[in-house]
Design a protein around this motif. Sequence first.
Motif, PDB file in Angstrom:
ATOM      1  N   PRO A 116       6.824  -2.506   1.273  1.00 58.41           N
ATOM      2  CA  PRO A 116       7.913  -1.891   0.507  1.00 58.41           C
ATOM      3  C   PRO A 116       7.472  -1.272  -0.816  1.00 58.41           C
ATOM      4  O   PRO A 116       8.134  -0.383  -1.333  1.00 58.41           O
ATOM      5  CB  PRO A 116       8.890  -3.051   0.262  1.00 58.41           C
ATOM      6  N   GLU A 117       6.331  -1.715  -1.348  1.00 57.83           N
ATOM      7  CA  GLU A 117       5.840  -1.186  -2.622  1.00 57.83           C
ATOM      8  C   GLU A 117       4.915   0.017  -2.460  1.00 57.83           C
ATOM      9  O   GLU A 117       4.509   0.622  -3.445  1.00 57.83           O
ATOM     10  CB  GLU A 117       5.099  -2.291  -3.394  1.00 57.83           C
ATOM     11  N   HIS A 118       4.551   0.349  -1.226  1.00 60.25           N
ATOM     12  CA  HIS A 118       3.609   1.452  -0.997  1.00 60.25           C
ATOM     13  C   HIS A 118       4.269   2.767  -1.391  1.00 60.25           C
ATOM     14  O   HIS A 118       5.435   3.009  -1.082  1.00 60.25           O
ATOM     15  CB  HIS A 118       3.192   1.487   0.474  1.00 60.25           C
ATOM     16  N   PRO A 119       3.526   3.651  -2.082  1.00 56.19           N
ATOM     17  CA  PRO A 119       4.134   4.909  -2.536  1.00 56.19           C
ATOM     18  C   PRO A 119       4.564   5.843  -1.405  1.00 56.19           C
ATOM     19  O   PRO A 119       5.414   6.707  -1.615  1.00 56.19           O
ATOM     20  CB  PRO A 119       3.035   5.555  -3.391  1.00 56.19           C
ATOM     21  N   ALA A 120       4.028   5.671  -0.221  1.00 60.14           N
ATOM     22  CA  ALA A 120       4.426   6.536   0.897  1.00 60.14           C
ATOM     23  C   ALA A 120       5.577   5.952   1.706  1.00 60.14           C
ATOM     24  O   ALA A 120       6.036   6.561   2.667  1.00 60.14           O
ATOM     25  CB  ALA A 120       3.231   6.792   1.817  1.00 60.14           C
ATOM     26  N   ARG A 121       6.079   4.787   1.320  1.00 55.95           N
ATOM     27  CA  ARG A 121       7.172   4.146   2.070  1.00 55.95           C
ATOM     28  C   ARG A 121       8.385   5.072   2.224  1.00 55.95           C
ATOM     29  O   ARG A 121       8.878   5.259   3.332  1.00 55.95           O
ATOM     30  CB  ARG A 121       7.554   2.826   1.401  1.00 55.95           C
ATOM     31  N   PRO A 122       8.874   5.686   1.139  1.00 58.02           N
ATOM     32  CA  PRO A 122      10.040   6.571   1.295  1.00 58.02           C
ATOM     33  C   PRO A 122       9.745   7.757   2.217  1.00 58.02           C
ATOM     34  O   PRO A 122      10.598   8.164   3.001  1.00 58.02           O
ATOM     35  CB  PRO A 122      10.343   7.043  -0.125  1.00 58.02           C
ATOM     36  N   TYR A 123       8.540   8.282   2.131  1.00 62.49           N
ATOM     37  CA  TYR A 123       8.172   9.418   2.973  1.00 62.49           C
ATOM     38  C   TYR A 123       8.257   9.042   4.448  1.00 62.49           C
ATOM     39  O   TYR A 123       8.859   9.755   5.255  1.00 62.49           O
ATOM     40  CB  TYR A 123       6.758   9.894   2.634  1.00 62.49           C
ATOM     41  N   PHE A 124       7.649   7.916   4.823  1.00 65.00           N
ATOM     42  CA  PHE A 124       7.636   7.517   6.229  1.00 65.00           C
ATOM     43  C   PHE A 124       9.030   7.129   6.714  1.00 65.00           C
ATOM     44  O   PHE A 124       9.413   7.445   7.842  1.00 65.00           O
ATOM     45  CB  PHE A 124       6.620   6.400   6.482  1.00 65.00           C
ATOM     46  N   SER A 125       9.806   6.455   5.875  1.00 64.36           N
ATOM     47  CA  SER A 125      11.175   6.104   6.267  1.00 64.36           C
ATOM     48  C   SER A 125      11.979   7.358   6.560  1.00 64.36           C
ATOM     49  O   SER A 125      12.673   7.442   7.580  1.00 64.36           O
ATOM     50  CB  SER A 125      11.855   5.292   5.162  1.00 64.36           C
ATOM     51  N   GLU A 126      11.888   8.332   5.676  1.00 66.56           N
ATOM     52  CA  GLU A 126      12.609   9.600   5.870  1.00 66.56           C
ATOM     53  C   GLU A 126      12.070  10.343   7.084  1.00 66.56           C
ATOM     54  O   GLU A 126      12.830  10.917   7.865  1.00 66.56           O
ATOM     55  CB  GLU A 126      12.491  10.463   4.614  1.00 66.56           C
TER      56      GLU A 126
END
Length: 196
Positions: A116-126
């Motif tokens: 959840p803290e990884h900076p690419a988390r929002p990118y992959f979720s989207e």
Amino acid sequence: MAGPRGEYRKSAERRAQILDAAFTVFARSGYTASSVNEIAKAVGMTQTGLLHHFAGGKLALLRAVLEQRDARAETSLEDLHGREFLAGLVEISRAQAGQRGVVQLYTILSAEATDPEHPARPYFSERFRRIADAVTVAFEEVRDAGGLRDGVDPRRAALSTLATTEGLELLWLNDFDVDMAEDIRRHLGGFLVDPL
């Protein structure tokens, strides 16, 4: 119309070189273990010089690498609907078989981004949401044309297809004898009245 000239063209070429180097470094080491300095050295620049082109640093590089990969795939699906869209997914899987480094980079970063803290988390979720939505629409279009088997839910079929694609890529990277394109084609065919 003439192409970019002078400094703009040089800057665009330099950005492309940096992205290629970032791709190579990320594929080899993963995002977390990579550094901007390592990428800068790979293109014969200083870290400061690289940051002139990518002011957001390593995160901006990661995002640009991922967006470049996705843009290529999305372009191949433009203006396709229903069965043609699903057939386009098969062709993307076929192209992936010739791009081991790209698939490996994506798989490494996708796994890292489960944190959840990884900076690419929002990118992959989207990204997963966007793909699932697009494949759902394609299955709905097939259903509306009478081409979906009875009882098949378009959303469940889309999620199953996404999971199968991701799983086949992982097996392929681990040297299992899979044919990603043909296996995806067969998977999709299980939902359709007339297989692709």
